[in-house]
Scaffold this active site. Structure first.
Site: not given
Ligand code: NAP
Length: 309
Positions: A134-135, A131
């Site tokens: 997300c990261d 992701c």
């Protein structure tokens, strides 16, 4: 006895929830292990009709959920782990208890696939992720790579150029599967460097156990090389979340739920399927929403046939 239980809160589940709630059925919606589904880990959605400038995926999901709640949908952070047939109802296992429902809409979606190479599970969160949204921001001014050649891989690669010093796009062939616009945008991005005909063989870590590099194999020449990256973003597609239904609901050879009679019905009366859990062909937010709507209407008709609505 519930009237309608919906599994999943991606586009399919939430649209089903809006329709079922507006039909006064007060559906119970189980959020599952990936609340919000795939849109909650994406960035700008440019192809959902009605948003001229696009809308952020998580915002679209939050708005759909609020819309369903406004009409009386009930949400619970829980997962379904089993399904049994009953007489005029089905039962689902939720946190060790069996809950009866007249209708069930399975909209449990699909989850990211991994490469299946050594130490993959243990490295998630240590320089390995599926992701970018997300990261990505953790990897500023360092080189990273994305594995895959579809729209997801291209989207992730483009997004990551906001942070990373360089984004390698590792693909096992020499042409991208992604849509033409997306592929061109990605290849035109000066920070993206494609590495064709190649596949990761091994993840290499530093003394702290964080990703340091990835060992690659050129699938044409057989040559092996090391590519220094601080994070590997795997974007090679998805697997349908149908494990709890095996042996009860009919699945195709890839594990996707089979619908029948040209509607969202499954082989078990009262159980309907919508979205990516049963769709490996279109897999779009808007088609998932459309199926969620259809499943709610099919569930409503089933309840009427039972004299329950
Ligand atoms: P996908 O289209 O199935 O592409 C998966 C990619 O990963 C392919 O390039 C495939 O290679 C590669 N791959 C699969 N298994 C692999 C393995 N074991 N090792 C190395 N590479 C592997 O999946 P997706 O990109 O997640 O897209 C899914 C659907 O969502 C598509 O319909 C897509 O159009 C849609 N989508 C749309 C958007 C958007 O419009 N903004 C964004 C994301 C996704 P091959 O090409 O060789 O098969």
């Amino acid at each position: 006895m519930e009237k309608v239980i919906i599994l999943g809160t991606g586009c399919a589940g939430l649209t089903a929830a809006i329709y079922a709630a507006r039909a006064n059925l007060s559906p119970l919606v189980l959020e599952g292990h990936e609340p919000g589904g795939q849109l909650s880990t994406t960035t700008l959605v440019e192809n959902f009709p009605g948003f001229r400038e696009g809308i952020m995926g998580p915002q679209l999901i939050m708005d759909m959920k609020a819309q369903a709640e406004r009409f009386g949908a009930r949400f619970q952070y829980a997962d379904c782990t089993g399904l049994r047939r009953g007489e005029g109802h089905v039962s689902i296992e939720v946190e060790g208890k069996w809950v009866d429902t007249r209708t069930l809409i399975v909209a449990s979606g699909a989850s990211a696939k991994w490469l299946g190479i050594a130490r993959e599970r243990e490295l998630i969160g240590h320089g390995l992720t599926s992701c970018a949204t997300c990261d990505g921001a953790f990897y500023r001014n360092v080189p990273v790579c994305v594995v895959g050649g579809g729209d997801s891989a291209c989207e992730e690669a483009n997004f990551l150029t906001r942070f990373a010093s360089k984004v390698y796009l590792i693909h096992r062939r020499d042409t991208l599967r992604a849509s033409k616009v997306m592929a061109q945008r990605t290849l035109d991005n000066p920070k993206v460097e494609p590495i064709w005909n190649s596949a990761p063989l091994e993840y290499l870590t530093d003394t702290d156990g964080e990703m340091r590099a990835v060992k690659l194999k050129n699938l044409v020449s057989g040559a092996e090389s090391e590519l220094e990256v601080k994070c590997v973003f795997v974007a090679i597609g998805h697997t349908p979340n149908t494990a709890p239904f095996k042996g009860v609901l009919n699945l195709d050879e890839n594990g996707y739920l089979l619908q029948q009679d040209g509607i969202t019905a499954t082989n078990v009366p009262g159980v309907f399927a919508a979205g990516d859990v049963s769709d490996h062909r279109y897999r779009q937010a808007i088609t998932a929403s459309g199926q969620g709507c259809a499943a709610a209407l099919d569930a409503e008709r089933h309840l009427a046939d039972l004299g329950e609505h």
